[in-house]
Design an enzyme around this catalytic site. Sequence first.
Site, PDB file in Angstrom:
ATOM      1  N   PHE A   1     -25.644   3.989  22.895  1.00 13.56           N
ATOM      2  CA  PHE A   1     -27.025   4.472  22.949  1.00 13.56           C
ATOM      3  C   PHE A   1     -27.008   5.937  23.348  1.00 13.56           C
ATOM      4  O   PHE A   1     -26.229   6.337  24.224  1.00 13.56           O
ATOM      5  CB  PHE A   1     -27.840   3.703  23.986  1.00 13.56           C
ATOM      6  CG  PHE A   1     -28.131   2.275  23.617  1.00 13.56           C
ATOM      7  CD1 PHE A   1     -28.656   1.951  22.371  1.00 13.56           C
ATOM      8  CD2 PHE A   1     -27.892   1.256  24.518  1.00 13.56           C
ATOM      9  CE1 PHE A   1     -28.938   0.634  22.037  1.00 13.56           C
ATOM     10  CE2 PHE A   1     -28.174  -0.064  24.193  1.00 13.56           C
ATOM     11  CZ  PHE A   1     -28.695  -0.376  22.955  1.00 13.56           C
ATOM     12  N   GLU A   2     -27.914   6.698  22.771  1.00 11.43           N
ATOM     13  CA  GLU A   2     -27.878   8.143  23.016  1.00 11.43           C
ATOM     14  C   GLU A   2     -28.225   8.511  24.460  1.00 11.43           C
ATOM     15  O   GLU A   2     -27.988   9.628  24.880  1.00 11.43           O
ATOM     16  CB  GLU A   2     -28.742   8.891  22.009  1.00 11.43           C
ATOM     17  CG  GLU A   2     -30.220   8.607  22.110  1.00 11.43           C
ATOM     18  CD  GLU A   2     -31.010   9.355  21.029  1.00 11.43           C
ATOM     19  OE1 GLU A   2     -30.503   9.498  19.907  1.00 11.43           O
ATOM     20  OE2 GLU A   2     -32.121   9.777  21.332  1.00 11.43           O
ATOM     21  N   GLY A   3     -28.770   7.566  25.226  1.00 14.35           N
ATOM     22  CA  GLY A   3     -28.987   7.832  26.646  1.00 14.35           C
ATOM     23  C   GLY A   3     -27.692   8.034  27.411  1.00 14.35           C
ATOM     24  O   GLY A   3     -27.707   8.489  28.558  1.00 14.35           O
TER      25      GLY A   3
END
Lengths: 277, 329
Positions: free
Chosen positions: A74-76
């Site tokens: 996830f880009e988080g």
Amino acid sequence: MTTDSALDAPARIQAPDALPAPDAPPAYTASELLAVMSARLLKEGQTVFAGVGIPLLAAILAQKTRAPGLTILFEGGVIGPFVEAGKLPPSTNEQRCTRRANMLVSITEVLLMLQRGYVDVGFMGGAQIDRFGNLNSSFIGDPAHPKIRLPGTGGGNDIASLADMIVAMKHEKRRFVEKVDFITSPGFLDGGDTRAQAGLPAGGMFRVVTDLGIMGFDAVTKAMTVLALHPGVTAQAIKANTGFDLPVPADAPVTEPPTELELSILRELDPQRLYTA
Amino acid sequence: MPLAYSELRQRTKARDRSLRDKVMSLEEAAKLVQDGDHLAVGGCTASRTPFAMIWALVRAQKRGLTVSRSIMSTEGDIFYASGLSQHLITSWFSQGIVWGVSKVMRAYTESGRARFEEWSHMAMGLRYRAGAMGVPFLPMRSMLGSDVLGRVSGGSAGPADPAFAAAKTMECPFTGETLLLVPALNPDVAIIHVQRCDPYGNAQLDGLTFMDIDIAMAANKVILTTERVVSNEQIRRQPDQTKIGFFTVDAVVEVPFGCAPHECYGLYEPFYSHMDMYAQMTARDPEAGARDYLERFYHEPKTWADYLSRIGMAELIDAQRRGSAIHDD
């Protein structure tokens, strides 16, 4: 999650032999169909960069069926989580994204994994797509005087620039256009080798999964072409819902409809129908 | 243009970077932000948004700020609607995918009254990192060929706004490849919310750090808001857990529930009912709805505790229960 008894179930559950009668209501929503068909494209051992919504659902479904070792990014800044059923995150940046992850890093670090080449598949939705797989999630209408200002790229541009892409979206004429109003996330740009010429030698569109069929891209021209149709979908129907000339081979195969197992996993994942309504 | 290196060094030299107590109130911290500053906001989407500091800045009627963040959620609406900023720099801007496209963002940007300067997420990260490294740019391999680049480079692909900072392409001197150079961001002030820090500003962060470590290093001033102020002794027992160093920090403000109605990892999740209420308030008439929201939650409450009371105890407990549940799993 990997001990889930559902894991070894797919082999036992067969797709129904007969299609429902044409007038019977579909047993699944368009979003569920998208999630199931996309999940089937993911392979055990792959590393997948996923957005929320259908991509997230499809990636978890793949983990729970054919690819228990699928690594989701996830880009988080999350590497390899097992998201909990019924507790889907509202974006790729909340604590729900991090459950049972192997590693948490900064946003910049996880995006740089794309650039370094550690991501097999990028997987996202799109508001508008064109013949060469360019995606628009920034502006509807003239960007100088937009009819609608959309949320923008987020990590979409980075993922599409650097990984092989699966895109899941509804198949509508207003979404499948000759030329997108704005290239937010690059596909094959103007086709041929224009993508590489622009400084993007890696990645590119691999599959577009819709509620009508599965599309790929011609090896030379890089134009979109139908690879398979979903049950009950005709060549005329998919062409009529596409705003450019979309080739449909006469012998295009028909996909297996979603199984009860796939649908039950999806409904358990998203009981509130946040993403599958 | 990136800040000149001599200017960056001069600004750093001029700060009191000593090991000193920096604890102050929200109102005192707000005085560190000047009208027209570039303000960088820590966290991402609905996570670790420093809402208490934003609340104080809105109440202090700051004007003309350029605000940057990795991804903007409802705080972006607040910046536009309060008049604090007409220029946001980010990669994605809306309340959140489950609430759809932000109607407040649409109202301000489509009418041309406010700018939403869009860079890719990695570009935002590398722009802050270049700032943190003290170099004017970093090379990268995305945005190339897209209209996102066209809009921020003055290239042929889109209508560039000359006021935007420019990205440039270059031929790599080693390989001859085409690379994109993104300019450094050195914010005047960064506002970052953390789970705990000491009075000097040594901060420990739990969970996702987003771009916050680079932002703190890049900025010329840092205001930390924190759920708890812990002793320097606690920090020194686990120095490997310190993610933001005291030397970058200019103010420490203790604000429990300082991200409400957004999330603070391990402590509380987003306040979903409140977020739904906000979406409803801004659905029909976005600007009037946002004005009402600002009145009820930003101007009428006199303290942060009053603000939290307005959100409501039931919401607070629910968010905390969900947030702390990750420790039970």
